[in-house]
Design an enzyme around this catalytic site. Structure first.
Site, mmCIF file in Angstrom:
data_model
loop_
_atom_site.group_PDB
_atom_site.id
_atom_site.type_symbol
_atom_site.label_atom_id
_atom_site.label_comp_id
_atom_site.label_asym_id
_atom_site.label_seq_id
_atom_site.Cartn_x
_atom_site.Cartn_y
_atom_site.Cartn_z
ATOM 1 N N PHE A 1 48.273 -28.721 29.537
ATOM 2 C CA PHE A 1 47.407 -29.908 29.506
ATOM 3 C C PHE A 1 48.094 -30.984 30.334
ATOM 4 O O PHE A 1 49.212 -31.408 30.019
ATOM 5 C CB PHE A 1 47.224 -30.377 28.063
ATOM 6 C CG PHE A 1 46.419 -31.658 27.943
ATOM 7 C CD1 PHE A 1 45.049 -31.639 28.129
ATOM 8 C CD2 PHE A 1 47.036 -32.864 27.650
ATOM 9 C CE1 PHE A 1 44.302 -32.807 28.027
ATOM 10 C CE2 PHE A 1 46.299 -34.041 27.544
ATOM 11 C CZ PHE A 1 44.927 -34.003 27.727
ATOM 12 N N SER B 1 49.668 -36.886 31.923
ATOM 13 C CA SER B 1 50.658 -37.856 32.421
ATOM 14 C C SER B 1 50.883 -37.721 33.926
ATOM 15 O O SER B 1 50.775 -36.634 34.487
ATOM 16 C CB SER B 1 51.997 -37.649 31.715
ATOM 17 O OG SER B 1 51.839 -37.757 30.331
ATOM 18 N N GLU B 2 51.218 -38.849 34.521
ATOM 19 C CA GLU B 2 51.561 -38.907 35.945
ATOM 20 C C GLU B 2 52.807 -39.773 36.085
ATOM 21 O O GLU B 2 53.165 -40.504 35.149
ATOM 22 C CB GLU B 2 50.397 -39.532 36.728
ATOM 23 C CG GLU B 2 49.127 -38.706 36.633
ATOM 24 C CD GLU B 2 47.982 -39.272 37.459
ATOM 25 O OE1 GLU B 2 48.157 -40.326 38.104
ATOM 26 O OE2 GLU B 2 46.918 -38.636 37.456
ATOM 27 N N PRO B 3 53.440 -39.726 37.267
ATOM 28 C CA PRO B 3 54.657 -40.534 37.417
ATOM 29 C C PRO B 3 54.441 -42.000 37.026
ATOM 30 O O PRO B 3 55.324 -42.624 36.442
ATOM 31 C CB PRO B 3 54.972 -40.400 38.914
ATOM 32 C CG PRO B 3 54.381 -39.078 39.298
ATOM 33 C CD PRO B 3 53.159 -38.907 38.453
ATOM 34 N N GLN C 1 75.971 -35.836 11.067
ATOM 35 C CA GLN C 1 76.999 -36.584 10.343
ATOM 36 C C GLN C 1 77.538 -35.771 9.164
ATOM 37 O O GLN C 1 78.738 -35.745 8.914
ATOM 38 C CB GLN C 1 76.392 -37.925 9.860
ATOM 39 C CG GLN C 1 77.407 -38.901 9.324
ATOM 40 C CD GLN C 1 78.358 -39.397 10.416
ATOM 41 O OE1 GLN C 1 78.052 -39.316 11.602
ATOM 42 N NE2 GLN C 1 79.522 -39.889 10.015
ATOM 43 N N GLU D 1 53.211 -37.398 23.495
ATOM 44 C CA GLU D 1 51.953 -37.575 22.744
ATOM 45 C C GLU D 1 51.865 -38.980 22.158
ATOM 46 O O GLU D 1 51.383 -39.166 21.044
ATOM 47 C CB GLU D 1 51.835 -36.529 21.639
ATOM 48 C CG GLU D 1 51.794 -35.138 22.215
ATOM 49 C CD GLU D 1 50.577 -34.357 21.808
ATOM 50 O OE1 GLU D 1 49.675 -34.908 21.161
ATOM 51 O OE2 GLU D 1 50.539 -33.195 22.171
ATOM 52 N N GLY D 2 52.341 -39.931 22.907
ATOM 53 C CA GLY D 2 52.337 -41.327 22.456
ATOM 54 C C GLY D 2 53.694 -41.674 21.871
ATOM 55 O O GLY D 2 54.104 -41.095 20.863
ATOM 56 N N THR D 3 54.400 -42.610 22.517
ATOM 57 C CA THR D 3 55.716 -43.017 22.007
ATOM 58 C C THR D 3 55.547 -43.713 20.650
ATOM 59 O O THR D 3 54.431 -44.095 20.269
ATOM 60 C CB THR D 3 56.386 -44.008 22.980
ATOM 61 O OG1 THR D 3 55.591 -45.201 23.005
ATOM 62 C CG2 THR D 3 56.510 -43.441 24.385
HETATM 63 C C1 LIG Z 1 59.299 -32.667 27.169
HETATM 64 C C2 LIG Z 1 58.050 -33.401 27.542
HETATM 65 C C3 LIG Z 1 56.832 -32.744 27.485
HETATM 66 C C4 LIG Z 1 55.678 -33.411 27.856
HETATM 67 N N1 LIG Z 1 54.490 -32.719 27.857
HETATM 68 C C5 LIG Z 1 53.397 -33.326 28.371
HETATM 69 C C6 LIG Z 1 52.194 -32.569 28.552
HETATM 70 O O1 LIG Z 1 52.126 -31.383 28.241
HETATM 71 N N2 LIG Z 1 51.125 -33.200 29.103
HETATM 72 C C7 LIG Z 1 51.176 -34.509 29.461
HETATM 73 O O2 LIG Z 1 50.169 -35.016 29.943
HETATM 74 N N3 LIG Z 1 52.293 -35.256 29.295
HETATM 75 C C8 LIG Z 1 53.408 -34.688 28.773
HETATM 76 N N4 LIG Z 1 54.571 -35.416 28.641
HETATM 77 C C9 LIG Z 1 54.608 -36.825 29.041
HETATM 78 C C10 LIG Z 1 54.684 -37.762 27.853
HETATM 79 O O3 LIG Z 1 53.475 -37.760 27.168
HETATM 80 C C11 LIG Z 1 55.102 -39.162 28.358
HETATM 81 O O4 LIG Z 1 56.455 -39.082 28.729
HETATM 82 C C12 LIG Z 1 54.882 -40.234 27.315
HETATM 83 O O5 LIG Z 1 53.512 -40.460 27.132
HETATM 84 C C13 LIG Z 1 55.550 -41.573 27.655
HETATM 85 O O6 LIG Z 1 55.230 -41.964 28.936
HETATM 86 P P1 LIG Z 1 56.390 -42.421 29.936
HETATM 87 O O7 LIG Z 1 57.426 -41.370 29.884
HETATM 88 O O8 LIG Z 1 55.786 -42.738 31.243
HETATM 89 O O9 LIG Z 1 57.022 -43.715 29.300
HETATM 90 P P2 LIG Z 1 56.556 -45.223 29.582
HETATM 91 O O10 LIG Z 1 55.094 -45.326 29.355
HETATM 92 O O11 LIG Z 1 57.095 -45.675 30.884
HETATM 93 O O12 LIG Z 1 57.316 -45.988 28.407
HETATM 94 C C14 LIG Z 1 58.686 -46.338 28.484
HETATM 95 C C15 LIG Z 1 59.051 -47.169 27.263
HETATM 96 O O13 LIG Z 1 58.258 -48.366 27.240
HETATM 97 C C16 LIG Z 1 57.540 -48.455 26.030
HETATM 98 N N5 LIG Z 1 56.231 -49.071 26.237
HETATM 99 C C17 LIG Z 1 55.326 -48.780 27.212
HETATM 100 N N6 LIG Z 1 54.240 -49.539 27.057
HETATM 101 C C18 LIG Z 1 54.434 -50.310 25.965
HETATM 102 C C19 LIG Z 1 53.661 -51.280 25.262
HETATM 103 N N7 LIG Z 1 52.435 -51.622 25.668
HETATM 104 N N8 LIG Z 1 54.200 -51.859 24.165
HETATM 105 C C20 LIG Z 1 55.438 -51.537 23.741
HETATM 106 N N9 LIG Z 1 56.210 -50.606 24.357
HETATM 107 C C21 LIG Z 1 55.709 -50.009 25.440
HETATM 108 C C22 LIG Z 1 57.403 -47.009 25.550
HETATM 109 O O14 LIG Z 1 57.171 -46.932 24.167
HETATM 110 C C23 LIG Z 1 58.743 -46.428 25.963
HETATM 111 O O15 LIG Z 1 59.706 -46.746 24.989
HETATM 112 C C24 LIG Z 1 55.738 -34.760 28.259
HETATM 113 C C25 LIG Z 1 56.976 -35.422 28.303
HETATM 114 C C26 LIG Z 1 58.115 -34.753 27.984
HETATM 115 C C27 LIG Z 1 59.438 -35.475 28.112
#
Ligand SMILES: Cc1cc2nc3c(=O)[nH]c(=O)nc-3n(C[C@H](O)[C@H](O)[C@H](O)COP(=O)(O)OP(=O)(O)OC[C@H]3O[C@@H](n4cnc5c(N)ncnc54)[C@H](O)[C@@H]3O)c2cc1C
Length: 425
Positions: free
Chosen positions: A148, A151-153, A378, A405-407
Site C-alpha cells: 500500500f 507516503s511520499e518523500p 532495563q 500509520e499516523g505518528t
Molecule cells: C518501516 C516503515 C514502514 C512504512 N510503511 C508504509 C507503507 O506501507 N505505506 C505507506 O504509505 N507509508 C508507510 N510508511 C510511512 C509512514 O507512514 C510515515 O513515515 C509516517 O506517516 C510519518 O511520516 P514522515 O515520516 O514523513 O514524518 P513527518 O510527517 O515528517 O513527521 C515528523 C515529525 O513531526 C511530527 N509532526 C508532523 N506534523 C505534525 C503536526 N501537525 N503536529 C504535531 N507534530 C507533527 C510527527 O509526529 C513526527 O514526530 C512506513 C514507514 C516506515 C518507517
C-alpha cells in the site's frame, strides 16, 4: 473467482447468514476465537520466534516463513476473510497480537499485505475485491505479497501533500500514474501495489483516489530499499511510477463514483471519502494489536527472567522496583488491549469513531509497546542490551508503532479534533 467473491461478501457481512439481533459485545472469547488464537500462537511459537533473529540480521523478506504460513492457511485471503468475518471484530486483533508476539519483523512480512487488502476491501467494488484480493496473496503454493503506497518523500503525516498524479486517458481508457512513493512496505517486491494518487491537486486529500497496479505493470519500479532500526525482516522501499499505465478498471470504486465525489467537493459539499485516511482509520486497531503482541512478548520474557536472575542472594523480581515495573507493564498492556478490542468491535459493527477510538487504540498500544520494551531491557540489565537476548530486537521493532500509520502526535491531533470539534492545526 466466484468463490473469492463469496468469501469477500461474507467477510463484508453482505450475506443472509447474519443474526438479526446483531452481535453482542463480550470479553469472553468464543470457541472459534480461542481456536484461532491457539493456532496462530502455535505458529508464532514454533515457526516465527525461532526464525526471528536470523531474518532481523539478514534484513530480508523471510519468504520461507511466508510460504510456511501460506501452506497451513494462515497467509491467504481465506484466512484474512475468516478473521474479518468474525462479527465481534476481535479475531483480527487477536491473530495479529499472537503473530507479532512471535516476531514483529516477520509478522509484518506476513501481515504487510493486509494494508493493501484493506484499501481494496474498503474502496473497491465487489468485482474489484474478487479480482484483486486473491492476487494480493497469490496461492498456497506460490504466495505473493502486496503493498500500500501512500507516503511520499514530502507527504508523510501530511497526506494532503501527495504529488503522485493520476491522469485519465480517455482514448485508451487508461490511467497514467507518475510520482514517487516512499517507505512502502513490500514496495517493489509486491505483485499488487495499491497507490494513492491525486486526480485534482487543488482539492488536496479530497482529490485523491486509490489505484491498483496489476502485477508486472511497466513503469512501476522499486527504488531504494530502506535500511531500518527495527522491523528488519519486513521489506521497505521507495516505489517509482513512471508513465505507469493501468486499465481504467483499476481505479478503486470506479470512475463514475469518483466523478460524482469530485463534483460534490467542487460544489463545496462534504465528502467523507479520503482514499488514504479511510484505509488508515480502519486498520488502526489491527496495528495497535501488533504493537500489543510485541509489548506482551517483552513483558513475558522479562517476567520469566526476573524470576530466575539472582542478585544479592534473591531473584531480582523480589525487589519492588522490578516487581512493580512488571505490574505496570501488565496493567498497561491489558489497558491497551481493551482499547484495541473496543475499537475493533466498533469498526466491525459500523459504530462511528466519534472520539477517534481507532486512533486512541493505536496511540496507546504503540506507546505502551515502546515503553514496555524499554523497561524489559532495563530488567534484563546488560543482557537486555545485547543481541543475544530478544528484548533488544523487540524494543527496536516497537518504535515504529509511534511512527507509521499516523505518528503519536498525529493520533493526538485526530483525538483532540474529535473531542473538541475544533479543527486544531
Ligand atoms: C518501516 C516503515 C514502514 C512504512 N510503511 C508504509 C507503507 O506501507 N505505506 C505507506 O504509505 N507509508 C508507510 N510508511 C510511512 C509512514 O507512514 C510515515 O513515515 C509516517 O506517516 C510519518 O511520516 P514522515 O515520516 O514523513 O514524518 P513527518 O510527517 O515528517 O513527521 C515528523 C515529525 O513531526 C511530527 N509532526 C508532523 N506534523 C505534525 C503536526 N501537525 N503536529 C504535531 N507534530 C507533527 C510527527 O509526529 C513526527 O514526530 C512506513 C514507514 C516506515 C518507517
Amino acid at each position: 473467482m466466484a468463490e473469492a467473491e463469496k468469501l469477500v461478501a461474507e467477510a463484508a457481512g453482505n450475506t443472509d447468514g447474519g443474526s438479526s439481533e446483531g452481535p453482542k459485545f463480550t470479553l469472553e472469547l468464543n470457541q472459534d476465537q480461542k481456536d484461532i488464537r491457539e493456532w496462530v500462537h502455535g505458529f508464532a511459537e514454533g515457526v516465527v520466534r525461532p526464525a526471528a533473529e536470523e531474518w532481523d540480521e539478514r534484513e530480508e523478506t523471510p519468504w520461507p516463513v511466508i510460504q510456511e504460513a501460506a501452506k497451513i492457511g494462515l497467509y491467504g485471503f481465506e484466512a484474512l476473510g475468516q478473521f474479518w468475518a468474525d462479527e465481534t471484530g476481535l479475531t483480527l486483533p487477536i491473530a495479529n497480537e499472537e503473530l507479532f508476539w512471535g516476531d514483529a519483523g516477520i509478522g509484518m512480512a506476513i501481515m504487510g499485505t493486509s494494508l493493501a487488502v484493506a484499501a481494496i476491501f474498503g474502496q473497491g467494488t465487489p468485482e474489484q475485491m474478487g479480482e484483486w484480493i486473491p492476487q494480493c496473496f497469490g496461492s498456497a503454493d506460490d504466495p505473493k505479497v502486496a503493498s500500500f503506497c501512500s507516503s511520499e518523500p514530502d507527504a508523510g503525516s501530511d497526506v494532503s501533500a501527495i504529488r503522485t498524479t493520476a491522469k485519465y486517458d480517455e482514448a485508451t481508457d487508461e490511467w497514467v500514474l507518475n510520482g514517487q512513493k516512499a517507505w512502502a512496505t513490500n514496495g517493489g517486491i509486491a505483485d499488487v501495489h495499491v497507490v494513492i494518487a491525486t486526480v485534482d491537486r487543488e482539492l488536496r486529500s479530497r482529490g485523491h483516489a486509490a489505484f491498483v497496479i496489476p502485477p508486472g505493470t511497466k513503469g512501476c519500479e522499486q527504488g531504494a530499499k530502506v535500511k531500518k532500526h527495527g522491523l528488519r525482516a519486513s521489506h521497505t522501499a521507495d516505489v517509482h511510477l513512471d508513465d505507469c499505465r493501468i486499465p481504467g478498471s483499476c481505479l478503486l470504486g470506479g470512475k463514475e463514483k469518483l466523478d460524482e465525489r469530485l463534483a460534490r467537493v467542487r460544489e463545496g459539499k462534504r465528502s467523507n471519502s479520503q482514499a488514504a485516511m479511510q484505509t488508515f482509520e480502519a486498520s488502526r486497531p489491527t496495528v495497535g494489536a501488533q504493537a500489543l503482541g510485541i509489548a506482551r512478548a517483552a513483558y513475558e520474557y522479562s517476567l520469566n527472567y526476573a524470576k530466575e536472575r539472582e542478585q544479592f542472594g534473591r531473584a531480582i523480581v523480589e525487589n519492588q522496583a522490578i516487581a512493580f515495573t512488571l505490574a505496570d507493564m501488565k496493567l498497561e498492556i491489558d489497558a491497551a488491549r481493551l482499547l484495541v478490542w473496543r475499537a475493533a468491535w466498533m469498526g466491525r459493527n459500523g459504530q462511528k469513531f466519534e472520539n477517534a477510538e481507532g486512533s486512541m487504540s493505536k496511540l496507546k498500544a504503540g506507546e505502551v509497546a515502546v515503553w514496555a520494551t524499554e523497561r524489559a531491557i532495563q530488567i534484563l540489565g546488560g543482557n537486555g542490551y545485547t543481541r543475544e537476548f530478544p528484548v533488544e530486537r523487540m524494543s527496536r521493532d516497537a518504535k515504529i508503532y509511534t511512527i507509521f500509520e499516523g505518528t503519536s502526535e498525529i493520533q493526538r491531533l485526530v483525538i483532540a479534533r474529535a473531542i473538541s470539534g475544533i479543527r486544531i492545526p
